[in-house]
Design an enzyme around this catalytic site. Structure first.
Site, PDB file in Angstrom:
ATOM      1  N   LYS A 195       0.797  -1.221   0.000  1.00 40.94           N
ATOM      2  CA  LYS A 195       0.000   0.000   0.000  1.00 40.94           C
ATOM      3  C   LYS A 195       0.831   1.274   0.000  1.00 40.94           C
ATOM      4  O   LYS A 195       0.295   2.354  -0.221  1.00 40.94           O
ATOM      5  CB  LYS A 195      -0.975  -0.004   1.192  1.00 40.94           C
ATOM      6  CG  LYS A 195      -1.932  -1.156   1.230  1.00 40.94           C
ATOM      7  CD  LYS A 195      -2.804  -1.324   0.001  1.00 40.94           C
ATOM      8  CE  LYS A 195      -3.770  -0.206  -0.232  1.00 40.94           C
ATOM      9  NZ  LYS A 195      -4.858  -0.569  -1.141  1.00 40.94           N
TER      10      LYS A 195
HETATM   11  C1  LIG Z   1      -2.447  -6.944   3.907  1.00 36.34           C
HETATM   12  C2  LIG Z   1      -3.150  -6.513   2.664  1.00 36.34           C
HETATM   13  N1  LIG Z   1      -3.305  -7.397   1.679  1.00 36.34           N
HETATM   14  C3  LIG Z   1      -3.938  -7.077   0.543  1.00 36.34           C
HETATM   15  C4  LIG Z   1      -4.462  -5.829   0.339  1.00 36.34           C
HETATM   16  C5  LIG Z   1      -5.197  -5.561  -0.942  1.00 36.34           C
HETATM   17  O1  LIG Z   1      -4.617  -4.589  -1.734  1.00 36.34           O
HETATM   18  P1  LIG Z   1      -5.526  -3.703  -2.669  1.00 36.34           P
HETATM   19  O2  LIG Z   1      -6.251  -2.713  -1.804  1.00 36.34           O
HETATM   20  O3  LIG Z   1      -4.581  -3.028  -3.598  1.00 36.34           O
HETATM   21  O4  LIG Z   1      -6.505  -4.588  -3.371  1.00 36.34           O
HETATM   22  C6  LIG Z   1      -4.339  -4.879   1.353  1.00 36.34           C
HETATM   23  C7  LIG Z   1      -4.942  -3.549   1.215  1.00 36.34           C
HETATM   24  O5  LIG Z   1      -5.065  -2.797   2.151  1.00 36.34           O
HETATM   25  C8  LIG Z   1      -3.668  -5.226   2.538  1.00 36.34           C
HETATM   26  O6  LIG Z   1      -3.525  -4.359   3.557  1.00 36.34           O
END
Ligand SMILES: Cc1ncc(COP(=O)(O)O)c(C=O)c1O
Length: 473
Positions: free
Chosen positions: A44
Site C-alpha cells: 500500500k
Molecule cells: C495486507 C493486505 N493485503 C492485501 C491488500 C489488498 O490490496 P488492494 O487494496 O490493492 O486490493 C491490502 C490492502 O489494504 C492489505 O492491507
C-alpha cells in the site's frame, strides 16, 4: 548498492523471489513479489504515495494540510509515512480488530489513530469510511484519500508494479495472482500486464472464502485487508471503483484456515515470513500451479510481512483460541464437552416474535437439549458463523420465560433473551476456562462457531500459585 535519494524513492522496485521449497513438485516457476520490501512494509505504500502526489497536483492537498483515511492499517501506514516525510498531519480511522502491531506502527509514524466499531453497516454513521469522511469534512485543509474509489490507487500499480514484474520476468509471466482489497493492486498491475502481453497473461484473484468478490456470502473473515464482507444491514453492496473486475479471469476461493496455515508454512518451509492475505494469495498460486506445466511462470503478490501478525496467525495460543489448530489433548479440551460432532448451531433470523422464534426452532428440528442457539441477522439455517456476526446466544429457557410473559413480544436477542458467551477454540484446554463455571461457550472450529457448550466445573483452585504461572504478569 542502489542509492535512493529519499524515503519516497524507496517505494517500489521490490524483488521477485523464486519459491523453491513451496514450489517443489510443482511444474511451473513460481515467483513471490515481496511487497513488504517497500519502505513502509506493504504494497500500500505505492498507492499512498500515488494518491498524495495526485492530490497535491490537483490542489486538494497543500502545505499544512491533513491526510485522512479509513483503513485496516497498511494504507494508513503508507499515508502516515509519506505525510510525515512531506510535513502533513495524518489522521487514520481503523477497525478496532486491526492487528495491534499495525496500530502501533501508525502511531510510530505520528498518525493520530481513531479505533472504530468493527462490524457496522456501510450506511451507518459509525462505519469507518463515514467517520473518516465526517472528520475530513469538518477539518480545514483536510484531504480524504478514498482509496476504494481513488483512480490514483490502481494507477500506482499500472505505473510501477506491472512494469517491474514484466521487466523482472523478461516478459515471461503467464499468470498473475493477487488478493483483492480495494482492487488497486490487481487492477493496475493486470491492466499493464494484459496490455504488455496482448491479453495473454491470466489474472487470478485470490479471495477469502466468504468474500462477496469471489461469490461468497459476505460473512466476516479473519484475513485483514483482502476480500469484501457485507454487513447484513447494508442497504446495497457497493464495490470499489478501484477494482476493475473485467481484468480478472478467474477467482480462487481460499478458507481462513488455508490462508493462515499457508502463511505459517511459508515461514517454516521457505523462510519467508508473510501476512494473512499473502497466505491467501500463495495458497491460490499453489493450487493454480497444480494445473500448469513447465512452460508457465506464476507471479504472486505478497502484500505484507508476517511481522504484523506475530500476535495472531503466528501465535500458537491465538491459533488454538480461534479453533484453527487441532487439540493437543482432545480428552482435556473443549471438544470433549460436546455431545456430538461440531457441525454448526441453529440460527434464528431477526424480525420474529418470541413465539415465532420458538416455532422456527421446532420447525427446523433444532435439538432442544443444545445449550444455546445463535441470533444473527444474516442467514436462517444451521451453520458456522464468525463470532463477530452473532448478536446474541439464546437459550431455550430464556425464550420460554419470555413467551410465558408475552408470546407476541418481539424477539430481541441482544436486549432480552440473550445470554453472554465466550468464544473458545475447540482445542482450548477446559482447565483454562476454570474462572467462569457454567458460562455459555461458543465453540470455534476454523474460526467459526460450530457448537455451543457450557463450562462444566470450576476447575482447580490456582489462586495459591505464583501469579506468573497463572498468566498474570
Ligand atoms: C495486507 C493486505 N493485503 C492485501 C491488500 C489488498 O490490496 P488492494 O487494496 O490493492 O486490493 C491490502 C490492502 O489494504 C492489505 O492491507
Amino acid at each position: 548498492m542502489t542509492v535512493r535519494e529519499s524515503v519516497l524513492d524507496a517505494i517500489g522496485y521490490t524483488p521477485l523471489v523464486r519459491l523453491r521449497r513451496l514450489g517443489e513438485g510443482l511444474r511451473p516457476t513460481i515467483y513471490a513479489k515481496l511487497e513488504f520490501q517497500n519502505i513502509g512494509g506493504s504494497v500500500k505504500d505505492r498507492a499512498a504515495l500515488s494518491m498524495i502526489r495526485a492530490a497535491e497536483q490537483e490542489g486538494l492537498l497543500s502545505p499544512g494540510g491533513t491526510v485522512v483515511e479509513g483503513t485496516s492499517g497498511n494504507t494508513g501506514i503508507g499515508l502516515a509515512l509519506v505525510a510525515a516525510h512531506l510535513g502533513y498531519r495524518s489522521v487514520v480511522f481503523a477497525p478496532a480488530a486491526t492487528a495491534t502491531e499495525k496500530i502501533r506502527l501508525l502511531r510510530a509514524y505520528g498518525a493520530e489513530v481513531h479505533l472504530v466499531g468493527d462490524y457496522v453497516p456501510r450506511s451507518h454513521p459509525g462505519h469507518l469510511a463515514n467517520r473518516a469522511a465526517a472528520f475530513a469534512a469538518g477539518t480545514p485543509g483536510a484531504w480524504l484519500a478514498r482509496q476504494y474509489d481513488n483512480p490514483a490507487n490502481p494507477a500506482a500499480h499500472e505505473a510501477s508494479t506491472g512494469p517491474e514484474i514484466w521487466r523482472d520476468t523478461a516478459g515471461g509471466i503467464t499468470h498473475f495472482v493477487a488478493s483483492v482489497g480495494t482492487g488497486g493492486t490487481i487492477s493496475g498491475t493486470a491492466k499493464f500486464l494484459k496490455k504488455a502481453s496482448s491479453g495473454a497473461v491470466q489474472v487470478v484473484a485470490a479471495d477469502p472464502d466468504h468474500s462477496v468478490y469471489g461469490g461468497g456470502d459476505g460473512g466476516a473473515k479473519y484475513v485483514e485487508g483482502a476480500g469484501h464482507a457485507l454487513h447484513p444491514e447494508s442497504l446495497e453492496d457497493v464495490w470499489p471503483e478501484a477494482f476493475d473486475t473485467v481484468l480478472v479471469d478467474r477467482y480462487i476461493r481460499i478458507t481462513d484456515r488455508d490462508s493462515i496455515l499457508t502463511a505459517r508454512r511459508a515461514a517454516r518451509e521457505e523462510g519467508l515470513l508473510i501476512g494473512g492475505t499473502s497466505g491467501t494469495a500463495l495458497a491460490a498460486a499453489l493450487r493454480l500451479a497444480e494445473e500448469l506445466d513447465e512452460s508457465h511462470t506464476v507471479v504472486v503478490i505478497i502484500p505484507d510481512s508476517g511481522r504484523n501478525y506475530l500476535s495472531t496467525y503466528f501465535d500458537d495460543e491465538w491459533l488454538t483460541s480461534a479453533g484453527f489448530s487441532d487439540p493437543a489433548e482432545p480428552a482435556l479440551s473443549v471438544g470433549s464437552l460436546l455431545p456430538g460432532p461440531a457441525a454448526g448451531v441453529p440460527i434464528l433470523p431477526a424480525g420474529l416474535t418470541v413465539g415465532e422464534a420458538i416455532q422456527e426452532l421446532v420447525r427446523r428440528g433444532a435439538d432442544c437439549s443444545l445449550p444455546a442457539f445463535l441470533a444473527l441477522d444474516r442467514g436462517t439455517s444451521f451453520g458456522a458463523v464468525h463470532p463477530r456476526e452473532v448478536s446474541a446466544a439464546v437459550t431455550l429457557r430464556s425464550l420460554a420465560a419470555a413467551v410465558e410473559s408475552n408470546p407476541r413480544a418481539a424477539f430481541s436477542p441482544a436486549a432480552q433473551q440473550g445470554e453472554p458467551f465466550a468464544s473458545v477454540g475447540i482445542g482450548t484446554a477446559v482447565a483454562d476456562l476454570a474462572q467462569h463455571p457454567g458460562q455459555l461457550l461458543a465453540v470455534l472450529v476454523d474460526g467459526r462457531i460450530a457448537a455451543t457448550a457450557r463450562q462444566p466445573f470450576a476447575g482447580p483452585d490456582r489462586s495459591q500459585e505464583p501469579a506468573a504461572s497463572r498468566g498474570i504478569i
